[in-house]
Each structure stands twice: as structure tokens, then as C-alpha cells.
Design a protein around this motif. Structure first.
Motif, PDB file in Angstrom:
ATOM      1  N   SER B 145      22.786  23.927  33.860  1.00 51.04           N
ATOM      2  CA  SER B 145      21.925  23.686  35.025  1.00 51.04           C
ATOM      3  C   SER B 145      22.464  24.404  36.261  1.00 51.04           C
ATOM      4  CB  SER B 145      21.747  22.185  35.285  1.00 51.04           C
ATOM      5  OG  SER B 145      22.972  21.581  35.597  1.00 51.04           O
ATOM      6  N   LEU B 147      24.249  27.113  36.286  1.00 52.81           N
ATOM      7  CA  LEU B 147      24.025  28.553  36.087  1.00 52.81           C
ATOM      8  C   LEU B 147      22.586  28.935  36.426  1.00 52.81           C
ATOM      9  CD1 LEU B 147      25.759  29.762  32.828  1.00 52.81           C
ATOM     10  CD2 LEU B 147      25.700  30.936  35.014  1.00 52.81           C
ATOM     11  N   LEU B 148      21.629  28.153  35.886  1.00 54.24           N
ATOM     12  CA  LEU B 148      20.219  28.463  36.150  1.00 54.24           C
ATOM     13  C   LEU B 148      19.915  28.300  37.639  1.00 54.24           C
ATOM     14  CD1 LEU B 148      18.571  26.822  33.009  1.00 54.24           C
ATOM     15  CD2 LEU B 148      18.735  29.264  33.517  1.00 54.24           C
ATOM     16  N   LEU B 149      20.508  27.273  38.265  1.00 55.35           N
ATOM     17  CA  LEU B 149      20.304  27.088  39.705  1.00 55.35           C
ATOM     18  C   LEU B 149      20.851  28.286  40.487  1.00 55.35           C
ATOM     19  CD1 LEU B 149      21.082  23.284  40.153  1.00 55.35           C
ATOM     20  CD2 LEU B 149      18.963  24.442  40.809  1.00 55.35           C
ATOM     21  N   PHE B 151      20.856  31.472  39.408  1.00 56.08           N
ATOM     22  CA  PHE B 151      19.855  32.536  39.314  1.00 56.08           C
ATOM     23  C   PHE B 151      18.708  32.253  40.289  1.00 56.08           C
ATOM     24  CE2 PHE B 151      21.772  33.291  35.090  1.00 56.08           C
ATOM     25  CZ  PHE B 151      21.962  34.661  35.186  1.00 56.08           C
TER      26      PHE B 151
END
Lengths: 304, 353
Positions: B145, B147-149, B151
Motif C-alpha cells: 500500500s 508503494l502504490l501510494l 506512485f
């Protein structure tokens, strides 16, 4: 209104953009089912993209490039398997380390090998449409005219689903992730299963990576995976560790990426950044549990 | 779920990993064909060659240290915050927004540069806390989560500097760059010395203060003990009456807030203008710094200094001697992989604790 032509183009590019995610995702799914979380899908894809491009450029033969891309990922996958299983390293940290390392090595290698020739086109695969499907009016060419790796990826995905569901090998993978103790008592080696699963992830990710460089755009750029490996991991979570749903998740992320090119072409005014962000946003909402309960393999990330 | 990094004699392993990676980097530089003497000269020039180079390296180290301290704090509760990059980005956005459009000019002295920093802390804490809430409510792995945040945050920043409705400077001609206006002088961080050739800003003492507070919290108080209990056995911790969910969210709020503050220091102390690529990998460097520290705040300071100077030296080697910055990236990758691999080996030997 959306014309049939633009819908066909949209579907075709969704499939094309979903392909690298699909391959990385299917590979990651097998490894996670066996109990190993590979954060290094990103690095494995980048390895395949880079080695595939170099191989194809050096030999002039895309098929040899593909083979070199698959070979080059083996040391990376073995390193990840050794760290996660034999050394019992933190799987997340070791995977991120591998990603940083691969990004550095490929960036350096790219500059050293290609240097000023950086904008050169690299020999890549042509497109092909299956005989009957390609003849369908409007949709035939737009949807089905794809690099053959796309069809290979789909075939492997289906084969993986069948192997996982119906064979002893599939059962062993599943058990290694759920009840490694029982696998060990039955006389099978948990670590051997997990090494195999991580190598499979490596090969699949590298296949996805070579598709990016010599299948889709016929060139290599630094860090060209741009987080596709992380999206593949998100697709596995979104897909609830099931092959069919993971394929669906990859297609959804592919479609979200395709919107980037489709909406501006249709004259829809949406900030570009929002469109680029969309797949990550969808992936985030997916892992945030907005798609129902998640049932991860019980022993995921726990070394045996 | 993930194995936590223990403080202790691991320092030797850390030093060994760094030394081996640096040696390999030197070999790489030789292989590329850059004369080692040129590379070393450039490295020295860029790190300790002038008061300005030293200050620039220290300011870089401060950013890494804040992200690293946040990492160590959350990791005590067995939470792995890899979202430093995004937390820096949202911190930079918030600081820019408040500094430029927050009507801070007429406020009492101090507030014009403090308020943007506070906004950055809040934004970073939100970004980190979101991952903490998801972890406790939905069981979402905080690594994926955050990591995606990251991006999402990096593209959010791109959006902010591209859109005239957001933070992009007004278009005066067709050559206007997609970046924000420069923040006004009163919102820039004051320097700690009167000497402008040594531009060390107040980020340095502030970070040292935070390091001391966090070190005391982790080693002396009940907070550190509770975080450790949650990290080692959340079920037992809950039985023992610790509000485990609250602590997990709080740990991520702190980690994210420190990342946001790092973004404010980068903007208000160094760059002054928000543009695409603002966070430029500092979040991932900070993560590596946190890993290297093996759970100790002192370790964070040491490895932050190492990486700050390493980065400065790397930039200088690229500009002066033509050594690709990817060499520094390879060195970092080897360090992380080596330390991850060595962690279990040390625990098996019983040398930790």
C-alpha cells in the motif's frame, strides 16, 4: 458516441498493455501460492526487458533476444530464491534490494552498450493475428493483431490454472503455501517447491519484460517497467490469489492504462497525470480491500 | 510477518556490506574506463572539497535521516514503511501550497516558514497513516500500500505542477516551465550560521532534536516497549491491554509525518520551487538508510551521513568525471541485498540482542 472502431482499438490496446502485467502476475501468483512474496517482479521484468533488448540488438534475432532475456533472469531469480528460502531473509526487503540493484545495473549497462545509439530501434517481433479471428470485420485487426507473445502469455495463464487445480504439482505448490509442515512430513521438500516457484516467477516476469522491450515498442529505456512489477503484485492481491480473477485484474489495469491514449484521442479533457495515476489508484483501492475479503496463503512470507 | 531488524553487533556486518559494495563500485568505475584518480578527485570535491559541498551533503543527509528515523520507528512495531518517496512528494506539495497561497506573509516572525512545514508533516502523516489504517482495518500489507501510494503521490505532484488551477506558475509566455513559483524569502528556512558559504539550515538541529526524542521514546519509555511488543506478538500485546491498532496507526502517522517534513526541508531549504521529479529517489535512499541502521537511531544518523555524502560524491563524479550515477544505485542495491541476506545468518548465530 464511441464508434465501433475506437472501441476495438481500445480493447486491442488494453490487451496489449495488460500482457506484461499478466505474465508477471501469473508468475507471482504461483510463487505466492507456494509461500514466497517476490517483491522483485519489477527487477525481474526489467532484467528481461534489458537482456532481451541487448540480445536482440546484438544478434539481430528477436527470438534469440527472448532466449537471452529468459536466461539472464535466472541468476536474479536464484538470488531471490536463495535469499528468501535458504537465508530466510526478509522477503520484502530483499526484493526491494534486488529491484534497486537491477535498476542500477540495467541503467549502467544501457549507457555503456548503447551510448549515443540510444534512440536506435532494436529488432523486435512483428504482429500476427490468428487465422479466423483476424478476419472479423472492424474488430479482427484492431483486437487480435498482436505480437504472438500475447497469445503465449494467455496460454501459459490457462495452463497454470489447470496445473494448479488438477495436478499433484499444483497441490504441492498450494500446500507449500498453506501447510508447509504437512508437505515436509509427506516427504517433499518445501524449499525445493519454493525455489521452483520463484524460478517460474522469474521466467514469467522476464517474458513480460521482453514483451515490453522487443515485443511492444522495439526499444529499451532506462527503468522502462515503471512500476509494472508492483502492479502485477497488486493484481494478484486484487485477484485473491486465483488465476482467473488475476487475469481479470490485469486486464482492468491494462484498460486503465489504455485510457491514457484513448480519452485524449476522443477529445475528453482529463488531466494526463490523473490518467497515468489511474492504474495505481485502482490497484490501491483493490488492495485496500474494497473488493471483498482477501485470503492470502497462510504461510506467505514465512520462510520454512 | 516480516523479520524485524535488531540493533546490536550487527554494526560490523553493516560496515562490511558497505565496504564490499563501495569496493565493487570502484571496480565498476575502473571497468567503465574512468581513471580512478579523476573519480576520487571529483568525489572529494563534491563531498568535503568546500564548505558549500559539506553543507549540501549534510542537508541531503538530513532528509535521509528523517525518512530513516520514521522507518525505524514504524519498524519497531514490525511495520515496513517503503512509502518515503510519496510522503516526501505530498509534503513538498503541501509546503508549496501553504508557502505560496497560504497568506503567510503578514504573520508574526517564524510562522511564515513554520506553517508550511506543519502542513507538510500533516500531509505526510495522512499518506502514511492511510497505510496504517488499511493495515489494521483490512489487513492490507503496508509494503504494497505504501508503494502504490508513492506512485500515486509522484503523479499527484506532476499534476500539481502541470495544472494552472493547482500549483503551476502563471503562464506569462509560451516558455513558462511546468513548475511552481519560487517561494518567498520569509518562507525559506533560516540558516544556522551567518556565513552564506556554509548554507546549513535549521533542518539540521531540528532533525537532531527529533532523533533524540525518538531515541528516548524507543529505548526509555513505555512507547518503545509497547511498539516492540506489538511487533513481536500482536496477539499477546492485545491481551496485555495494549491498544495495538492505535499504536500501529500512530507508528505509520509518525513515519509518514517525518517523510512529509523531509519534503518540506527539501523545498524550503534547498529547491524553493516545486517541479516534476521533486522527490528524486530520496525516499528510497531514506528507506535504505533505515534498513542499514538495524533499528537504532544512532545508526540512522551514521548511515544518513554516509548516504548523504555518497550521493553528493556520486553527483559530482557524474558531472566532473563522467561516472554514471547508476554506479551509486548499484552500490545501494548491493548493500540492501547483503544486509537482508545477513540478517538471518546473524540471528542464527545468536549474535543479536
Amino acid at each position: 458516441m464511441i464508434s465501433a472502431e475506437s472501441a476495438a482499438v481500445f480493447i486491442g490496446s488494453s490487451i496489449r498493455l495488460a500482457t506484461p502485467l499478466l505474465m508477471g502476475g501469473i508468475g507471482e501468483l504461483v510463487s505466492e501460492r507456494a509461500g514466497v512474496l517476490n517483491m522483485s517482479v519489477e527487477g525481474m521484468m526489467l532484467t528481461g526487458a534489458f537482456a532481451g533488448a541487448v540480445g536482440s540488438w546484438a544478434t539481430g534475432q528477436p527470438i534469440l533476444g527472448l532466449a537471452i532475456g529468459l536466461l539472464a533472469v535466472l541468476p536474479v531469480a536464484l538470488l531471490q530464491a536463495w535469499l528468501s528460502n535458504t537465508l530466510r531473509a526478509n522477503q520484502i526487503v530483499s526484493g526491494i534490494g534486488i529491484n534497486i540493484l537491477v535498476l542500477g545495473v540495467t541503467t549502467l549497462g544501457y549507457r555503456e552498450i548503447f551510448g549515443e545509439r540510444s534512440s536506435d530501434e532494436i529488432p523486435g517481433f512483428g504482429k500476427w493475428a490468428p487465422p479466423l479471428l483476424g478476419d472479423i470485420p472492424v474488430f479482427g485487426q484492431a483486437v487480435f493483431l498482436q505480437v504472438w507473445i500475447v497469445y503465449l502469455g494467455l496460454a501459459i495463464a490457462v495452463a497454470t490454472m489447470l496445473v494448479l487445480r488438477f495436478t499433484a504439482a499444483g497441490l504441492a505448490v498450494h500446500a507449500a503455501g498453506m501447510e508447509p509442515g504437512a508437505v515436509d512430513k509427506s516427504g517433499l521438500s518445501v524449499n525445493r517447491i519454493r525455489y521452483g516457484a520463484v524460478l517460474f516467477t522469474g521466467l514469467m516476469s522476464a517474458l513480460g519484460g521482453t514483451f515490453l522491450s522487443i515485443g511492444d515498442i522495439h526499444t529499451f529505456t532506462e527503468g522502462m517497467t515503471r512500476g509494472a512489477g508492483y502492479l502485477a503484485i497488486a493484481a494478484v492481491i486484487f485477484g485473491n490469489w486465483k488465476v482467473g480473477r488475476t487475469i481479470g485484474a490485469c486486464l482492468l489495469f491494462g484498460a486503465a492504462t489504455a485510457l491514457q491514449f484513448q480519452l485524449p484521442a476522443m477529445g475528453v479533457d482529463i488531466p494526463n497525470a490523473l490518467l497515468i495515476m489511474l492504474p495505481y489508484l485502482l490497484a490501491f483501492l483493490a488492495v485496500a480491500g474494497l473488493v471483498g475479503r482477501q485470503s492470502a496463503p497462510a504461510s506467505l512470507t514465512v520462510p520454512w | 510477518m516480516s523479520r524485524r531488524y535488531q540493533p546490536g553487533p550487527g554494526i560490523l556486518i553493516s560496515i562490511g556490506a558497505v565496504a564490499a559494495a563501495v569496493l565493487l563500485g570502484i571496480v565498476l568505475i575502473a571497468l567503465i574506463g574512468v581513471p580512478i584518480g579523476d573519480a576520487v578527485d571529483a568525489f572529494v570535491d563534491g563531498t568535503v572539497g568546500s564548505a558549500y559541498a559539506i553543507a549540501a551533503s549534510v542537508n541531503r543527509s538530513v532528509v535521509f535521516a528523517l525518512v530513516g528515523i520514521g522507518f525505524v520507528f514504524a519498524n519497531r512495531a514490525n511495520l515496513t514503511n517503503v512509502g518515503g518517496e510519496g510522503q516526501i512528494a505530498v509534503g513538498g506539495i503541501a509546503a508549496t501550497a501553504v508557502a505560496l497561497y497560504g497568506h503567510v506573509a503578514g504573520l508574526p516572525p517564524g510562522l511564515p516558514f513554520v506553517l508550511p512545514m506543519l502542513a507538510a508533516v500533516a500531509a505526510g502523516a495522512l499518506w502514511g497513516g492511510l497505510a496504517g489504517i488499511l493495515k489494521t482495518r483490512a489487513g492490507t500489507n503496508e509494503v504494497i500500500s505504501t508503494l502504490l501510494l508513492s506512485f500515486i503521490a509522484v503523479w499527484l505532484l506532476y499534476w500539481c505542477v502541470q495544472s494552472n488551477a493547482l500549483l503551476r506558475q502563471p503562464m506569462t509566455n509560451s516558455a513558462t516551465l511546468p513548475e511552481s513559483l519560487e517561494i518567498s524569502d520569509i518562507t525559506k528556512l533560516p540558516l544556522v550560521t551567518a556565513d552564506p558559504s556554509l548554507p546549513l539550515n535549521i533542518g539540521l538541529p531540528l532533525t537532531l532534536l527529533i532523533a533524540v526524542v525518538v531515541a528516548i521514546l524507543l529505548t526509555r519509555g513505555t512507547v518503545g516497549l509497547r511498539l516492540r511488543a506489538i511487533g513481536l506478538n500482536p496477539v499477546a500485546a492485545r491481551r496485555a491491554g495494549i491498544a495495538t491498532e492505535w499504536y500501529a496507526v500512530a507508528a505509520m502517522l509518525v513515519a509518514g509525518g517525518l517523510g512529509g517534513l523531509a519534503g518540506a526541508l527539501m523545498l524550503q531549504g534547498d529547491q524553493y520551487v516545486l517541479k516534476d521529479g521533486f522527490s528524486s529517489g530520496y525516499g528510497f535512499d531514506g528507506l535504505v538508510v533505515g534498513l542499514l541502521a538495524r533499528g537504532s537511531v544512532v545508526g540512522v544518523i551514521a548511515s544518513a551521513l554516509l548516504f548523504g555524502f555518497l550521493r553528493s560524491g556520486g553527483i559530482s563524479m557524474e558531472l566532473q568525471a563522467g561516472v554514471p550515477s547508476a554506479v551509486v544505485q548499484i552500490i545501494q542495491g548491493i548493500i540492501v541485498v547483503a544486509l537482508a541476506g545477513a540478517a538471518y545468518w546473524m540471528e542464527r548465530r545468536g549474535t543479536t540482542r
